[in-house]
Design a protein around this motif. Structure first.
Motif, PDB file in Angstrom:
ATOM      1  N   PRO A 161       0.823  -1.225   0.000  1.00  0.00           N
ATOM      2  CA  PRO A 161       0.000   0.000   0.000  1.00  0.00           C
ATOM      3  C   PRO A 161       0.852   1.268   0.000  1.00  0.00           C
ATOM      4  CG  PRO A 161      -0.726  -1.517   1.713  1.00  0.00           C
ATOM      5  CD  PRO A 161       0.539  -2.074   1.161  1.00  0.00           C
TER       6      PRO A 161
ATOM      7  N   MET B 167      -3.737  11.572  -1.348  1.00  0.00           N
ATOM      8  CA  MET B 167      -4.465  11.198  -0.138  1.00  0.00           C
ATOM      9  C   MET B 167      -3.986   9.845   0.402  1.00  0.00           C
ATOM     10  SD  MET B 167      -6.563  12.746   1.833  1.00  0.00           S
ATOM     11  CE  MET B 167      -7.306  14.060   0.880  1.00  0.00           C
ATOM     12  N   ALA B 168      -3.210   9.096  -0.379  1.00  0.00           N
ATOM     13  CA  ALA B 168      -2.684   7.810   0.085  1.00  0.00           C
ATOM     14  C   ALA B 168      -1.774   7.999   1.295  1.00  0.00           C
ATOM     15  CB  ALA B 168      -1.907   7.123  -1.043  1.00  0.00           C
TER      16      ALA B 168
ATOM     17  N   ALA C 232      -3.705   8.607   4.501  1.00  0.00           N
ATOM     18  CA  ALA C 232      -4.475   7.385   4.759  1.00  0.00           C
ATOM     19  C   ALA C 232      -3.613   6.340   5.451  1.00  0.00           C
ATOM     20  CB  ALA C 232      -5.041   6.836   3.446  1.00  0.00           C
TER      21      ALA C 232
ATOM     22  N   LEU D   5      -2.943   7.427   9.015  1.00  0.00           N
ATOM     23  CA  LEU D   5      -4.114   7.355   9.893  1.00  0.00           C
ATOM     24  C   LEU D   5      -4.416   5.907  10.290  1.00  0.00           C
ATOM     25  CD1 LEU D   5      -6.434  10.074   8.320  1.00  0.00           C
ATOM     26  CD2 LEU D   5      -5.266  10.165  10.530  1.00  0.00           C
ATOM     27  N   VAL D   6      -4.224   4.964   9.363  1.00  0.00           N
ATOM     28  CA  VAL D   6      -4.425   3.546   9.711  1.00  0.00           C
ATOM     29  C   VAL D   6      -3.424   3.145  10.794  1.00  0.00           C
ATOM     30  CG1 VAL D   6      -4.334   1.175   8.870  1.00  0.00           C
ATOM     31  CG2 VAL D   6      -5.390   2.942   7.466  1.00  0.00           C
TER      32      VAL D   6
ATOM     33  N   ALA E  36      -4.514   4.493  14.105  1.00  0.00           N
ATOM     34  CA  ALA E  36      -5.625   3.694  14.619  1.00  0.00           C
ATOM     35  C   ALA E  36      -5.083   2.419  15.271  1.00  0.00           C
ATOM     36  CB  ALA E  36      -6.597   3.355  13.487  1.00  0.00           C
TER      37      ALA E  36
ATOM     38  N   THR F 120     -11.483   9.276   4.900  1.00  0.00           N
ATOM     39  CA  THR F 120     -10.276   8.504   5.185  1.00  0.00           C
ATOM     40  C   THR F 120     -10.171   8.188   6.669  1.00  0.00           C
ATOM     41  OG1 THR F 120      -9.203   9.673   3.374  1.00  0.00           O
ATOM     42  CG2 THR F 120      -7.783   8.459   4.882  1.00  0.00           C
ATOM     43  N   LEU F 121     -10.449   9.185   7.496  1.00  0.00           N
ATOM     44  CA  LEU F 121     -10.377   9.009   8.953  1.00  0.00           C
ATOM     45  C   LEU F 121     -11.357   7.931   9.408  1.00  0.00           C
ATOM     46  CD1 LEU F 121      -8.850  10.322  11.300  1.00  0.00           C
ATOM     47  CD2 LEU F 121     -10.748  11.895  11.588  1.00  0.00           C
TER      48      LEU F 121
ATOM     49  N   ALA G  78     -10.091   4.538   8.328  1.00  0.00           N
ATOM     50  CA  ALA G  78      -8.884   4.131   9.058  1.00  0.00           C
ATOM     51  C   ALA G  78      -9.232   3.475  10.397  1.00  0.00           C
ATOM     52  CB  ALA G  78      -7.966   5.327   9.275  1.00  0.00           C
ATOM     53  N   THR G  79     -10.366   3.896  11.007  1.00  0.00           N
ATOM     54  CA  THR G  79     -10.732   3.321  12.300  1.00  0.00           C
ATOM     55  C   THR G  79     -11.424   1.968  12.138  1.00  0.00           C
ATOM     56  OG1 THR G  79     -12.849   4.495  12.277  1.00  0.00           O
ATOM     57  CG2 THR G  79     -11.011   5.594  13.365  1.00  0.00           C
TER      58      THR G  79
ATOM     59  N   LEU H 164     -11.178  -0.154   8.826  1.00  0.00           N
ATOM     60  CA  LEU H 164     -10.671  -1.048   7.788  1.00  0.00           C
ATOM     61  C   LEU H 164      -9.157  -1.210   7.887  1.00  0.00           C
ATOM     62  CD1 LEU H 164     -12.736   0.449   4.811  1.00  0.00           C
ATOM     63  CD2 LEU H 164     -13.281  -1.574   6.169  1.00  0.00           C
ATOM     64  N   SER H 165      -8.626  -2.169   7.106  1.00  0.00           N
ATOM     65  CA  SER H 165      -7.178  -2.366   7.091  1.00  0.00           C
ATOM     66  C   SER H 165      -6.542  -1.438   6.046  1.00  0.00           C
ATOM     67  CB  SER H 165      -6.841  -3.827   6.806  1.00  0.00           C
ATOM     68  OG  SER H 165      -7.312  -4.186   5.552  1.00  0.00           O
ATOM     69  N   MET H 166      -5.241  -1.583   5.873  1.00  0.00           N
ATOM     70  CA  MET H 166      -4.461  -0.620   5.105  1.00  0.00           C
ATOM     71  C   MET H 166      -4.899  -0.451   3.649  1.00  0.00           C
ATOM     72  SD  MET H 166      -1.956   1.451   5.563  1.00  0.00           S
ATOM     73  CE  MET H 166      -0.864   0.957   6.883  1.00  0.00           C
TER      74      MET H 166
ATOM     75  N   THR I 160      -8.401   1.068   2.892  1.00  0.00           N
ATOM     76  CA  THR I 160      -8.428   2.472   3.320  1.00  0.00           C
ATOM     77  C   THR I 160      -7.719   3.363   2.297  1.00  0.00           C
ATOM     78  OG1 THR I 160      -8.396   1.758   5.624  1.00  0.00           O
ATOM     79  CG2 THR I 160      -7.871   4.057   5.199  1.00  0.00           C
ATOM     80  N   VAL I 161      -6.537   2.926   1.853  1.00  0.00           N
ATOM     81  CA  VAL I 161      -5.767   3.729   0.895  1.00  0.00           C
ATOM     82  C   VAL I 161      -6.539   3.890  -0.411  1.00  0.00           C
ATOM     83  CG1 VAL I 161      -3.686   3.721  -0.544  1.00  0.00           C
ATOM     84  CG2 VAL I 161      -3.514   3.208   1.886  1.00  0.00           C
TER      85      VAL I 161
ATOM     86  N   ALA J  82      -9.471   6.208   0.076  1.00  0.00           N
ATOM     87  CA  ALA J  82      -8.978   7.575   0.258  1.00  0.00           C
ATOM     88  C   ALA J  82      -8.645   8.223  -1.082  1.00  0.00           C
ATOM     89  CB  ALA J  82      -7.744   7.567   1.165  1.00  0.00           C
TER      90      ALA J  82
END
Lengths: 236, 98
Positions: A25, A175-176, A179, A182-183, A186, B71-72, B75-76, B78-80, B83-84, B87
């Protein structure tokens, strides 16, 4: 021959491949930034050989963007070095955070590994360390190596073809980067109280973004957050 | 194709960047640290991560802020990779529509 061996399914995947898979990713996020950086550097007069030299020797995107922005002919060496040091000073804390996960590994392996400690490699290594208690250097090599090759080769491509690409951020690729971060945040979540310093860091960094020139927002946000954490932690 | 001044500047950047990468590690390698410093060190990664992406929060562009909110939220939950992807699609879409 061993394809019908039932134990084959239970063999864990190679740590190197696991590192590459986890880095995928991030690679996706690297490509557009690398193109943009390469294109900007070419615009400043850096040759398609000098661009991968810059990114290959440093492998620290933020400072490379800043250096290219400040580039002149000939470049102001001291100014660029000072800005590089400022932006990359966060590596001091990132390297320190790696200490428990590299325990027992020889310096002759750790020091070369640390050369590749950019934000994304560090975040992957940190997540791996939290999962397993240590960082397997083969996993680290898979993640760091694939990200390094992606970054350096794509900045070189950007220097060659960038001038015809135009602005690719309009497709949303930038935006990647937030993202991915932020993951990770979390994944580090340990409740609202523990995250309060992060909020302070964010507010301070955003204010610095708005009111200060350059990349001061990184040290400003980080220091504000660390100070908050220090004040919240009870002295023994 | 390589100018001397460029080479020297890049070399100097290499020196300071690598120094920051090994400096913190070498300094803390053989030390025991207090619980208070440990608490600070545990908070540090999050503080750095959030500071590095602060420019994305400092925008007044509604399309970017909307994409950031999506995205936020992702992120809380889903996985990487999902999410990317979400986003990128959200940012591209909102910028096109808004």
């Amino acid at each position: 021959m061993s394809s019908i061996d039932p134990t084959l399914d239970t063999i864990p995947p190679s740590p190197v491949l696991r590192g590459i898979k986890d880095a995928l990713p991030m690679m996706l996020g690297f490509v557009p930034f690398a193109f943009v950086l390469g294109a900007q550097a070419a615009q400043k007069g850096l040759s398609p050989v000098e661009v991968p030299m810059l990114t290959g020797f440093n492998f620290a995107g933020g400072s490379e963007f800043a250096a290219v922005a400040l580039w002149s002919s000939p470049p102001h060496l001291l100014l660029i070095v000072a800005v590089t040091l400022l932006i990359n000073s966060r590596h001091l804390l990132m390297g320190a955070a790696m200490v428990p996960f590299f325990k027992g590994q020889p310096l002759r392996k750790v020091l070369p590994a640390l050369f590749f400690l950019c934000d994304e490699v560090w975040a992957l290594a940190l997540a791996e360390g939290r999962r397993t208690g240590r960082v397997d250097l083969r996993y680290y090599a898979g993640a760091a190596g694939s990200l390094y090759l992606t970054w350096v080769s794509c900045t070189a491509i950007g220097a060659l073809i960038g001038p015809v690409l135009g602005d690719i951020t309009r497709f949303g690729f930038d935006m990647a980067f937030p993202a991915v971060f932020l993951v990770m945040l979390a994944g580090m979540w340990k409740g609202a109280r523990a995250a309060f310093p992060w909020l302070v860091a964010l507010i301070a960094a955003v204010l610095a973004c708005i009111f200060l020139p350059g990349a001061w927002y990184v040290p400003a946000g980080t220091l504000a957050g660390l100070l908050t954490a220090y004040l919240m932690a009870r002295p023994e | 194709m390589i100018h001397l001044s460029t080479f020297l500047t890049v070399l100097a950047m290499l020196a300071v960047t690598y120094a920051t990468r090994i400096g913190g590690y070498l300094f803390l390698r053989d030390r025991t640290i207090s619980p208070r410093l440990q608490a600070v060190m545990e908070t540090a990664p999050g503080c750095i991560l959030i500071s590095v992406i602060a420019p994305h929060f400092a925008t007044s562009n509604p399309a970017d802020l909307a994409a950031l909110a999506v995205t936020l939220l992702c992120a809380t939950r889903l996985s990487m990779l999902p999410t990317v992807i979400i986003a990128i699609v959200a940012a591209g879409l909102f910028r096109h529509l808004m």
